[in-house]
Design an enzyme around this catalytic site. Structure first.
Site, PDB file in Angstrom:
ATOM      1  N   HIS A  35       0.838  -1.208   0.000  1.00 55.11           N
ATOM      2  CA  HIS A  35       0.000   0.000   0.000  1.00 55.11           C
ATOM      3  C   HIS A  35       0.873   1.258   0.000  1.00 55.11           C
ATOM      4  CE1 HIS A  35      -3.635   2.382   1.248  1.00 55.11           C
ATOM      5  NE2 HIS A  35      -2.698   3.143   1.795  1.00 55.11           N
ATOM      6  N   GLU A  36       1.792   1.311   0.942  1.00 59.02           N
ATOM      7  CA  GLU A  36       2.630   2.515   1.055  1.00 59.02           C
ATOM      8  C   GLU A  36       3.564   2.655  -0.143  1.00 59.02           C
ATOM      9  OE1 GLU A  36       1.606   4.532   3.177  1.00 59.02           O
ATOM     10  OE2 GLU A  36       0.531   3.219   4.571  1.00 59.02           O
TER      11      GLU A  36
ATOM     12  N   HIS B 247       1.764   4.728  -2.601  1.00 61.45           N
ATOM     13  CA  HIS B 247       1.919   6.160  -2.269  1.00 61.45           C
ATOM     14  C   HIS B 247       3.309   6.653  -2.682  1.00 61.45           C
ATOM     15  CE1 HIS B 247      -1.774   6.890  -0.079  1.00 61.45           C
ATOM     16  NE2 HIS B 247      -1.544   5.954   0.825  1.00 61.45           N
TER      17      HIS B 247
ATOM     18  N   GLU C 105      -4.677   8.013  -2.334  1.00 63.60           N
ATOM     19  CA  GLU C 105      -5.154   6.702  -1.893  1.00 63.60           C
ATOM     20  C   GLU C 105      -5.507   5.819  -3.093  1.00 63.60           C
ATOM     21  OE1 GLU C 105      -4.753   5.565   0.980  1.00 63.60           O
ATOM     22  OE2 GLU C 105      -4.344   7.401   2.077  1.00 63.60           O
TER      23      GLU C 105
HETATM   24 ZN   LIG Z   1      -2.920   5.188   2.188  1.00 64.55          ZN
END
Ligand SMILES: [Zn+2]
Ligand SMILES: [Zn+2]
Lengths: 492, 492
Positions: free
Chosen positions: A263-264, A267, A293
């Site tokens: 997830h990160e 980003h 996101e």
């Molecule tokens: Zn996030």
């Protein structure tokens, strides 16, 4: 040359602001990853001073004057976009008194620091007065920001993270979700009932870290421009050129760390892929938090839980953990739908329920229908109704679980669900243009997937508005139908 | 109330400066320990901006005005000391143009960054032009600072680190050293010739880290107020309340990391022991860099190479490294005198030779008798003459070995030798007052040793001048005879 001078002066001023925001990003990252407890007070004071200084730079009369004149100068479309972003930042800053900015920084630093211990101890009574103080300040902030922009107070908070978003829009989107999501959850659970349950293999932190670094490399994270660390709440921080992501480890559940890392990494790649020629200028920033996101969730949900990447993950997991997980076992783990108390551990089907709950709480707190004292009861009732779970007495896994409220970031949560929807929409568009994620990755073309994101999202920075960006990439504005379609295709 | 208002306003202004210096300390620490290469440029620019801002705060007309009036206000002795330190900082800042401060920060950040790689590659040709640019700026700085204080340029640099120090004083001290030190080195080497040589046991980084943390605990380091990390050049940074020390590991020489850690622990305890009631004010700072080095060298040389602590170290080393080193073996390792090329690895007897060499180089560079191009040849000749070693072609262990010049910190080196002398003087005084370090530690009273430092040095901050501080603690100003006596007692 006179005709260019106001815009040029603005670029200089915003470059200076960028340098101080660099220090802000560093202070925040360090506080969450490295700082010993004894450093908390001095750091809180220093960060409050820094926030006040940045506020002073953004509200300087000279900046307002240049802004007033720059619009009359002959600017390129990109420069006009930069000017639009400058104006937005200046208006947001000017609306708020510096004292409020400083007070909020110091208060939320202290509240977050105390919350870390209070959450572990399930200490609602200790946390409550701190949160009350934060909410009182945020209500004041929302009131002032709303008046300045002629928005309802909570709309003003939404706009901090996703300019243009309104409660009316979110209500519409969530209203639709509430119609079809509960039955989908039930259908999926019924379908998955026959799936065997198998415990995850034990994995040391060292093994997990090696696995995570390997998967980050697979996903194109540039370690010359970033790093991975540990914090109690995973996040992505730092600055473009030095993007710092974090995760947390559980020896009995390596998937938590792996998927928060993925997830990160989404980003991070967004930040690493922002347009170099605009670095340091507002137009060089990421577009918004919903789009941010969308990139992390594109990585975590669209890519990493799909069938295309499955063998690549399987091989790395078995290698680093020294185990023999089959593809099917892994797929079951990655797509099992199971209502739980913790938002960050939720699967992508039940996740929107966690967001809808928080959205209702925030609206209620800001509009005064709900007090902090009401929170535990409201939370328990909503969790019962949405996911059939009680959280009574379990504050740490109930209304104390998220970092957002201790740090005063109300208005952020809807970005997660908007992001999930944008991610599905980007995925559908990519499929039409160059093929499906799964097919591309299965064909060894993972970089084509990320190149599409680079070309359509990352390289655009904030040069386009969210709607312009999404239309350019997908031909339409936000269309939640893609998210619904994605869930049905993957889970039914 | 009017009569107190100027001083009060100054305290507010210096508190603000302190907050920005907090961020400066964080940025420096992070750059050396955590930052990936890609972050270098943005960090350098942000730090230069920050330096410029701090300079602007210190040179603000309102600050000068308050300083001019505060002296007429009825202030306590401590407040007057604080005012003295404020005035010193303000004068130092005002002498330099902001542009120079900003340019030096950015240039030295870039030079240091490049030097890290160049040193590894022994790349003198690559390093030379960078160092020339830094030296040119430092010469300008020295010129300006000297004119403002009516000091010779190099005296002005010495004063940055130890107010009041002059070349005349250093020349006297080093002149004396040159008379007795060479023969002492020879005598000691002759005495130690019969000592058996034994290789150090291999030690993993994890073992060494555990050992270092254990020894830091023994020495009273407060981990709630600090941490230990790794960097290519050990240092002590951070802020009081959050003191961050670093070391570097060599699997074939655990003593390097252990003793650099002990050294930095001395710096750290000084910072952790500074007067809490003066935190954030100039009077709450450490006295000077010579006094700072006196504390690190007190720990590293006076305490940790003495016979009192020997069994405590022996036990911890054997425990963490799983080996069976005898007390005598350890003592030989800790007190062996052996000329070498590397300053930071030098024993305490040959160490002053490294400082005398650098002092001559710096004077030559600043006064224009020496150019950067002359450096390798001058270095080789001096090392031959002082320690009988050639460094020809070995730039990385010759004139490229220290971080001080890449970062533009000329004038610092003498602080090490002054510090070693002050440390010996404090040790002698402590012996008269409460007993010798070795006797106290052997009696299980290590905390009495550090309590003496707490009472006499740490708790005083910068409330006293260096001379006042040293007289209060020892009854006299700097007296190098104690250092000579210490070396003779321990090594002959
Ligand atoms: Zn996030
Ligand atoms: Zn030192």
């Amino acid at each position: 040359m006179t005709s260019r001078s106001h815009y040029h002066a603005l670029c200089q001023q915003f470059k200076t602001i960028y340098h101080f925001e660099h220090l802000q990003a560093l202070g925040d990252w360090d506080q969450a990853t490295m700082m010993p407890a004894g450093g908390s007070q001095a750091r809180g004071e220093a960060m409050a001073q820094l926030a006040l200084h940045i506020h002073a730079l953004k509200t300087a009369p000279s900046l307002a004057e240049h802004l007033a004149h720059a619009a009359d100068e002959p600017l390129s479309a990109a420069q006009q976009a930069n000017l639009r972003e400058m104006r937005y930042q200046q208006r947001q800053a000017t609306a708020l008194p510096g004292k409020l900015v400083q007070a909020k920084t110091q208060l939320t630093y202290a509240c977050e620091h105390a919350w870390r211990a209070q959450r572990q101890q399930n200490d609602w009574q200790g946390f409550k007065p701190n949160l009350e103080a934060v909410i009182a300040l945020v209500r004041e902030e929302a009131q002032i920001l709303g008046e300045a922009q002629q928005l309802a107070p909570y709309d003003a908070l939404l706009n901090k993270f996703e300019p243009g978003t309104t409660m009316a829009q979110i209500d519409r989107v969530f209203g639709d979700l509430k119609i079809w999501l509960p039955s989908l959850i039930q259908q999926v659970q019924a379908k998955q009932q026959a799936w065997p349950t198998k415990a995850l293999p034990h994995a040391t932190i060292a093994q997990q870290k090696a696995l995570n670094l390997d998967v980050m490399t697979l996903l194109g994270f540039d370690f010359k421009q970033g790093r991975l660390d540990t914090s109690s709440h995973p996040f992505s921080g730092g600055v473009p050129g030095d993007v710092r992501i974090t995760t947390r480890y559980d020896e009995h559940d390596f998937l938590t760390a792996l998927f928060s890392t993925i997830h990160e990494t989404g980003h991070a790649r967004y930040e690493q892929g922002l347009p170099l020629e605009w670095r340091g200028q507002p137009a060089g920033n990421a577009r918004s938090m919903a789009i941010h996101e969308s990139q992390s969730l594109f990585f975590e949900m669209q890519m990493a839980r799909g069938t295309g990447i499955l063998p690549l993950l399987q091989q790395r997991i078995n290698h680093h953990l020294g185990c023999q997980i089959s593809e099917l076992e892994l797929q079951h783990w990655l797509t099992r739908v199971s209502p739980g108390r913790i938002r960050v551990d939720a699967d992508e089907v039940t996740y929107p329920c966690h967001i809808m709950l928080r959205y209702e709480v925030e609206k209620g707190l800001i509009e005064g229908r709900l007090t902090v004292a009401d929170l535990p009861e409201f939370w328990d009732a909503a969790m019962q109704s949405l996911l059939g779970l009680s959280t009574q007495g379990d504050y740490r896994n109930g209304c104390m679980q998220d970092i957002h409220w201790p740090v005063g970031e109300l208005g952020y949560f809807p970005s997660y669900s908007l992001g999930a929807m944008y991610a599905a929409q980007f995925s559908a568009s990519m499929q039409n243009q160059i093929g499906s994620i799964d097919a591309l990755i299965a064909a060894g073309e993972l970089t084509l997937v990320t190149q599409w994101l680079q070309d359509n999202i990352w390289s655009k920075g904030a040069l386009l508005t969210t709607d312009e960006l999404v239309i350019a990439a997908t031909g339409e504005t936000l269309n939640p139908a893609h998210f619904k379609q994605h869930l049905m295709t993957r889970y039914l």
